[in-house]
Write a protein that holds these residues in place. Structure first.
Motif, mmCIF file in Angstrom:
data_model
loop_
_atom_site.group_PDB
_atom_site.id
_atom_site.type_symbol
_atom_site.label_atom_id
_atom_site.label_comp_id
_atom_site.label_asym_id
_atom_site.label_seq_id
_atom_site.Cartn_x
_atom_site.Cartn_y
_atom_site.Cartn_z
ATOM 1 N N ASP A 137 0.824 -1.247 -0.039
ATOM 2 C CA ASP A 137 -0.156 -0.093 -0.066
ATOM 3 C C ASP A 137 0.872 1.316 0.029
ATOM 4 O O ASP A 137 0.624 2.283 -0.538
ATOM 5 N N VAL A 138 2.009 1.191 0.801
ATOM 6 C CA VAL A 138 2.948 2.349 0.830
ATOM 7 C C VAL A 138 3.540 2.487 -0.637
ATOM 8 O O VAL A 138 3.444 3.763 -1.083
ATOM 9 N N CYS A 139 4.131 1.459 -1.163
ATOM 10 C CA CYS A 139 4.362 1.715 -2.713
ATOM 11 C C CYS A 139 3.596 2.309 -3.644
ATOM 12 O O CYS A 139 3.700 3.162 -4.298
ATOM 13 N N ASN A 140 1.992 1.758 -3.346
ATOM 14 C CA ASN A 140 1.032 2.100 -4.332
ATOM 15 C C ASN A 140 0.791 3.646 -4.083
ATOM 16 O O ASN A 140 0.697 4.543 -4.798
ATOM 17 N N ASP A 141 0.831 3.998 -2.634
ATOM 18 C CA ASP A 141 0.640 5.544 -2.400
ATOM 19 C C ASP A 141 1.910 6.413 -3.073
ATOM 20 O O ASP A 141 1.635 7.567 -3.354
ATOM 21 N N LEU A 142 3.054 5.780 -2.978
ATOM 22 C CA LEU A 142 4.022 6.819 -3.610
ATOM 23 C C LEU A 142 4.180 6.400 -5.015
ATOM 24 O O LEU A 142 5.014 7.087 -5.776
ATOM 25 N N LYS A 143 3.080 5.717 -5.793
ATOM 26 C CA LYS A 143 3.274 5.533 -7.025
ATOM 27 C C LYS A 143 4.495 4.882 -7.698
ATOM 28 O O LYS A 143 5.157 4.805 -8.672
ATOM 29 N N LEU A 144 4.993 3.729 -6.662
ATOM 30 C CA LEU A 144 6.248 2.954 -7.041
ATOM 31 C C LEU A 144 5.621 1.676 -7.182
ATOM 32 O O LEU A 144 5.136 0.880 -6.275
ATOM 33 N N LYS A 145 5.887 0.935 -8.291
ATOM 34 C CA LYS A 145 5.351 -0.361 -8.533
ATOM 35 C C LYS A 145 6.529 -1.316 -9.026
ATOM 36 O O LYS A 145 7.229 -1.779 -8.158
ATOM 37 N N GLU A 146 6.617 -1.342 -10.502
ATOM 38 C CA GLU A 146 7.679 -2.201 -10.804
ATOM 39 C C GLU A 146 8.946 -1.703 -10.569
ATOM 40 O O GLU A 146 9.179 -0.384 -10.616
ATOM 41 N N GLY A 147 9.930 -2.564 -10.739
ATOM 42 C CA GLY A 147 11.226 -2.009 -10.466
ATOM 43 C C GLY A 147 11.838 -1.749 -8.952
ATOM 44 O O GLY A 147 12.797 -0.877 -8.945
ATOM 45 N N ALA A 148 11.398 -2.397 -8.271
ATOM 46 C CA ALA A 148 12.053 -2.396 -6.818
ATOM 47 C C ALA A 148 13.342 -3.047 -6.593
ATOM 48 O O ALA A 148 13.577 -4.078 -7.236
ATOM 49 N N PHE A 149 14.308 -2.404 -6.060
ATOM 50 C CA PHE A 149 15.648 -3.035 -5.685
ATOM 51 C C PHE A 149 15.897 -3.046 -4.278
ATOM 52 O O PHE A 149 15.861 -2.065 -3.568
ATOM 53 N N ILE A 150 15.959 -4.533 -3.734
ATOM 54 C CA ILE A 150 16.098 -4.485 -2.192
ATOM 55 C C ILE A 150 17.452 -4.662 -1.832
ATOM 56 O O ILE A 150 18.279 -5.542 -2.259
ATOM 57 N N VAL A 151 17.994 -3.650 -0.947
ATOM 58 C CA VAL A 151 19.263 -3.901 -0.169
ATOM 59 C C VAL A 151 19.176 -4.471 1.100
ATOM 60 O O VAL A 151 18.458 -3.856 1.947
ATOM 61 N N THR A 152 19.695 -5.511 1.410
ATOM 62 C CA THR A 152 19.514 -6.055 2.754
ATOM 63 C C THR A 152 20.705 -6.704 3.364
ATOM 64 O O THR A 152 21.924 -6.641 2.480
ATOM 65 N N GLY A 153 20.923 -7.333 4.566
ATOM 66 C CA GLY A 153 22.105 -7.722 5.015
ATOM 67 C C GLY A 153 22.119 -9.247 5.157
ATOM 68 O O GLY A 153 21.079 -10.003 4.709
ATOM 69 N N HIS A 154 23.162 -9.726 5.524
ATOM 70 C CA HIS A 154 23.437 -11.261 5.653
ATOM 71 C C HIS A 154 22.174 -12.132 6.452
ATOM 72 O O HIS A 154 21.719 -13.057 6.137
ATOM 73 N N HIS A 155 22.265 -11.544 7.676
ATOM 74 C CA HIS A 155 21.052 -12.029 8.750
ATOM 75 C C HIS A 155 19.800 -11.621 8.298
ATOM 76 O O HIS A 155 18.756 -12.233 8.417
ATOM 77 N N THR A 156 19.747 -10.261 8.099
ATOM 78 C CA THR A 156 18.275 -9.681 8.024
ATOM 79 C C THR A 156 17.683 -9.935 6.628
ATOM 80 O O THR A 156 16.416 -10.012 6.432
ATOM 81 N N LYS A 157 18.119 -10.587 5.810
ATOM 82 C CA LYS A 157 17.785 -11.188 4.542
ATOM 83 C C LYS A 157 16.727 -12.182 4.932
ATOM 84 O O LYS A 157 15.318 -12.110 4.252
ATOM 85 N N LYS A 158 17.143 -13.186 5.602
ATOM 86 C CA LYS A 158 15.992 -14.111 5.971
ATOM 87 C C LYS A 158 15.067 -13.567 6.967
ATOM 88 O O LYS A 158 13.915 -14.254 6.945
ATOM 89 N N ILE A 159 15.181 -12.741 7.839
ATOM 90 C CA ILE A 159 14.450 -12.066 8.779
ATOM 91 C C ILE A 159 13.423 -11.239 8.135
ATOM 92 O O ILE A 159 12.132 -11.185 8.527
ATOM 93 N N ALA A 160 13.756 -10.402 7.001
ATOM 94 C CA ALA A 160 12.775 -9.314 6.642
ATOM 95 C C ALA A 160 13.186 -9.268 5.013
ATOM 96 O O ALA A 160 12.100 -8.784 4.387
ATOM 97 N N GLY A 161 14.288 -9.442 4.525
ATOM 98 C CA GLY A 161 14.483 -8.873 3.096
ATOM 99 C C GLY A 161 13.490 -10.088 2.133
ATOM 100 O O GLY A 161 13.012 -9.497 1.407
ATOM 101 N N ASP A 162 13.772 -11.090 2.538
ATOM 102 C CA ASP A 162 13.013 -12.072 1.508
ATOM 103 C C ASP A 162 11.429 -11.950 1.717
ATOM 104 O O ASP A 162 10.817 -12.127 0.628
ATOM 105 N N VAL A 163 10.991 -11.641 2.812
ATOM 106 C CA VAL A 163 9.598 -11.187 2.874
ATOM 107 C C VAL A 163 9.016 -10.015 2.005
ATOM 108 O O VAL A 163 8.144 -10.002 1.510
#
Ligand code: NDP
Ligand code: 13P
Ligand code: ZN
Length: 354
Positions: free
Chosen positions: A29-55
């Motif tokens: 919903d936040v992405c939609n509010d900001l008109k951000l849809k396709e083309g997301a690039f996620i930067v995460t960490g080695h531990h936090t990838k499993k905790i939230a990056g992958d989610v």
């Protein structure tokens, strides 16, 4: 520390700030509010990838936004350049930093260099960079505090943050409490050097620290309500930096001490932990109530001594002696520097070293 770069002529604040349990699922919903849809690039960490990056990846993937995900191991220019290159190759249209301070800072600076929007998704309440328009990045052996674009949105899921090691939350408290001495240093520089001063930024920063100092016993492990208090304070602190157009309201002599420790100690502790210990000593130098700062950090369960930081006494003294050189353009209570005798006195009297 490399001097801060060009000052913005206007204040940048996030448009959407979402704090609460399970709000990670509101990201769409936040992405939609900001008109951000396709083309997301996620930067995460080695531990936090499993905790939230992958989610985050799965949420955006289900929306058909074709997200790309990359892990970053440190807050360095090398990592920023790598992310810029990967995001360019992927034709990314916005960046999302998911994780700790390092991942968020790398994503924030890369987004600014690419002139793309940035969303901050912290997995720990360990520092006030979650919302600030600054990035702390290592380059050629030095740390630089760089002015960057503020996040367009902050999505702080308190259920995820509550499960992070308690040490990270306690460190966030240290980063907030350090606003006290940061503001005292700023007032000093205003009086002695006629440095521009923002009453609004200083008041917001001091009040943020005060709210936490008034209820340290409310900060407890694995409590969502504690996380909420700390996240809100970190947001306020970041906003104070945006109002000031610099990190002045949240970074003074205690931060210079922490940055110096990062340079001299082989195994430094967490940023907020070091800033908390620095605040005890800098408050002593200011002639303020350092015992209250120490007591408050103790109640929270944050380190107040060198041994609790896991750092040798000798490194504390070395850092105190060089802290004033870290950022010479930023006048603080450290002035032209402490003598070795004065450094030892402040560290011993405040029981930071034994
Ligand atoms: N830009 C700004 O205005 C500011 C920037 N900073 C900067 O931020 C950095 C400090 O950030 P900080 O977060 O304290 O420390 P780090 O970025 O060093 O992160 C500490 C560790 O916590 C892990 N972690 C984060 N969340 C969780 C979780 N939910 N569960 C388990 N592990 C977790 C990280 O994993 P992983 O390996 O996945 O990263 C990392 O290993 C410093 O570089 C500092 O200079 C600090 C204040 C302000
Ligand atoms: O850590 C910060 C504020 O808490 C940012 O300050 P610096 O400008 O010292 O990196
Ligand atoms: Zn800080």
């Amino acid at each position: 520390m490399i001097p801060t770069q060009g000052k913005k002529k206007w204040m940048q604040l996030p448009r959407d700030v979402v704090v609460g349990p399970d709000v990670i699922y509101d990201l769409k919903d936040v992405c939609n509010d900001l008109k951000l849809k396709e083309g997301a690039f996620i930067v995460t960490g080695h531990h936090t990838k499993k905790i939230a990056g992958d989610v985050v990846h799965d949420i955006l993937n289900e929306c058909g936004y074709n997200p790309v995900i990359a892990s970053s191991k440190e807050a360095s220019m090398t990592e920023v350049n790598k992310i810029v290159e990967l995001a360019n190759e992927a034709n990314s249209r916005y960046l999302i930093g998911v994780g700790s301070g390092k991942s968020i800072d790398v994503a924030k600076l890369a987004a600014t260099q690419l002139d793309l929007p940035f969303i901050s998704v912290p997995t720990a309440a360990s520092h006030d960079g979650i919302v600030s328009s600054r990035a702390s990045i290592h380059d050629k052996g030095k740390k630089a505090s760089i002015e960057v674009n503020a996040p367009m949105a902050v999505v702080a899921d308190t259920s995820i943050i509550a499960k992070a090691p308690y040490r990270l939350l306690a460190a966030g408290c240290g980063d907030i409490i350090s606003n006290y001495t940061a503001v005292l240093d700023w007032e000093l520089a205003h009086r002695l050097r006629n440095e521009p001063f923002s009453e609004y930024a200083a008041t917001l920063s001091r009040m943020t620290a005060q709210i936490l100092m008034d209820c340290p016993e409310d900060i407890k492990p694995e409590l969502e309500s504690s996380v909420r208090i700390v996240v809100k304070a970190l947001v306020s602190s970041g906003v104070a930096m945006s109002i000031a157009g610099s990190s002045r309201p949240a970074s003074g002599s205690e931060h210079m001490f922490s940055h110096a420790l990062d340079m001299v100690a082989p195994n430094s502790a967490l940023h907020g932990e070091q800033c908390g210990v620095g605040t005890i000593m800098m408050m002593y130098l200011h002639g303020g109530d350092w015992k209250k700062i120490k007591e408050c950090l103790e109640i929270i369960g944050a380190p107040t001594t060198a041994s609790e930081l896991g750092i040798k006494d000798s490194y504390i003294l070395e850092a105190l002696l060089v802290a004033h050189k870290i950022r010479p353009e930023r006048y603080t209570i450290l002035g032209a520097g402490l003598t070795p005798e004065a450094a030892e006195k402040v560290a011993r009297l405040t029981k930071v070293i034994s």
